[in-house]
Motif scaffolding. Structure first.
Motif, short mmCIF file in Angstrom:
data_model
loop_
_atom_site.label_atom_id
_atom_site.label_comp_id
_atom_site.label_asym_id
_atom_site.label_seq_id
_atom_site.Cartn_x
_atom_site.Cartn_y
_atom_site.Cartn_z
N THR A 268 6.77 -11.40 3.14
CA THR A 268 7.76 -11.61 4.19
C THR A 268 7.57 -10.53 5.26
OG1 THR A 268 9.38 -10.26 2.98
CG2 THR A 268 9.45 -12.65 2.63
N PRO A 269 7.75 -10.87 6.53
CA PRO A 269 7.55 -9.89 7.61
C PRO A 269 8.52 -8.71 7.51
CG PRO A 269 7.64 -12.13 8.48
CD PRO A 269 8.10 -12.20 7.06
N CYS A 276 4.05 -6.54 6.27
CA CYS A 276 4.78 -7.48 5.42
C CYS A 276 5.13 -6.80 4.11
CB CYS A 276 3.94 -8.72 5.15
SG CYS A 276 2.49 -8.44 4.09
#
Length: 344
Positions: A268-269, A276
């Motif tokens: 996930t960013p 990430c």
């Protein structure tokens, strides 16, 4: 055009007599049009194939025509399976037999097919070992091959990872597996069916005991199950890490494929700089620390705390070794300045 498929058509006609183009196509998994084209190519290569018209017609060879595989020995016949694997064949002690079997097969083919087969062999090569490591010597591999093929038990002295490191036992070889350039023996003993790394066999001697491999034993299915079990036992924990764009690009060259897949599945960013955050499987703190340090400043361990401390302690030791800090110098969180840590 597949020389192998043409040879299959030839052998089908030789062994089964008259066949329709539809039957040939179904047997080989090709279209009827391709079957017709293959039959035409056989005729052009000098093979006496002729068509019998009518409802019960089809294609067949001229009476008396046979391909000839002259003087092929038992070991050469065994070696045919490795005709495209020169490295593994040499490991098994079958290099000479592979060469001889290949020459005899080529000699038995019509001129046109022989030239096509030689042309195909010239443009494909298999190199089984993985990158960045030397092939493992396994001096007892030819003896293990003999044991597998003759179904004779073997007395081995084997070096393993856990204590006691050296063990002696009698095993009944069920098969051999080549995995990324490393040979493994699958064999039964009084402890059940197990996998042995061939290079770790220190001594081996054929016994007089003969055995029958269980009729329901499937080597491929066993190996798949073994790999699944190995993966489940290999990873004992997880870690949360942050990776820079460059770190993520470098992952495949520095960590196991399972870790790469975990990053792809959970990333996930974090922030606007391309970093990430992901959850990866780990074997142990020590192993994970060694793997992740290969990524340098392109990775930060978020959790667990034990792995984060191990990373920070290692960085401190490196800094002292290169004269970048004194032995009594310290700062919060084991020398990591949280305000400038990557991904913050």
């Amino acid at each position: 055009m597949s020389a192998g498929r043409l040879l299959s058509v030839l052998l089908m006609l030789q062994s089964r007599g008259r066949l329709s183009a539809q039957t040939i196509a179904e047997e080989l998994g090709v279209s009827v049009r391709t079957a017709y084209r293959d039959l035409t190519r056989l005729q052009a290569a000098g093979v006496p194939v002729y068509a019998e018209p009518g409802r019960r017609g089809g294609y067949q060879l001229l009476d008396g025509y046979r391909t000839r595989l002259t003087g092929m020995s038992e070991r050469e016949a065994r070696a045919l399976f490795f005709a495209g694997l020169p490295g593994p064949a040499a490991d098994l002690g079958l290099a000479g037999e592979v060469t001889a079997a290949r020459l005899k097969l080529l000699a038995a083919l019509p001129t046109g097919l022989r030239e096509e087969a030689e042309g195909t062999a010239a443009v494909f090569h298999l190199d089984a070992p993985g990158w960045y490591r030397e092939p493992e010597p396994a001096p007892h591999l030819p003896l293990l091959v003999e044991a597998v093929l003759t179904r004779r038990a073997v007395d081995v002295r084997y070096r393993r990872w856990r204590a006691p490191q050296e063990v002696s036992r009698r095993v009944r070889p069920y098969g051999l597996v080549l995995k990324s350039g490393t040979w493994y023996l699958v064999a039964a003993s009084e402890k059940g069916v197990a996998t042995y790394r061939a290079a770790q066999v220190l001594d081996a001697a054929l016994s007089d005991e003969l055995f029958d491999r269980p009729g329901d034993f499937d080597l491929g299915a066993y190996w798949t199950s073994y790999l699944d079990d190995f993966r489940s036992r290999r990873y004992t924990g997880t870690a949360t890490v942050r990776l820079s764009p460059r770190g993520r690009e470098r992952l495949p060259d520095n960590v196991a494929p399972d870790v790469v897949r975990a990053v792809d599945a959970t990333a996930t960013p974090v922030g606007d700089d391309g970093w990430c955050e992901a959850v990866i499987p780990t074997e142990s703190t020590r192993h994970a620390c060694g793997e992740l340090l290969r990524l340098g400043v392109d990775v930060e361990v978020v959790a667990p705390a034990e792995l984060r401390r191990a990373m920070a302690d290692t960085v401190q030791v490196l800094a002292r070794a290169y004269g970048l800090m004194s032995s009594d110098e310290s700062s919060s969180d084991n020398g990591i300045d949280q305000s400038t840590a990557p991904g913050r």
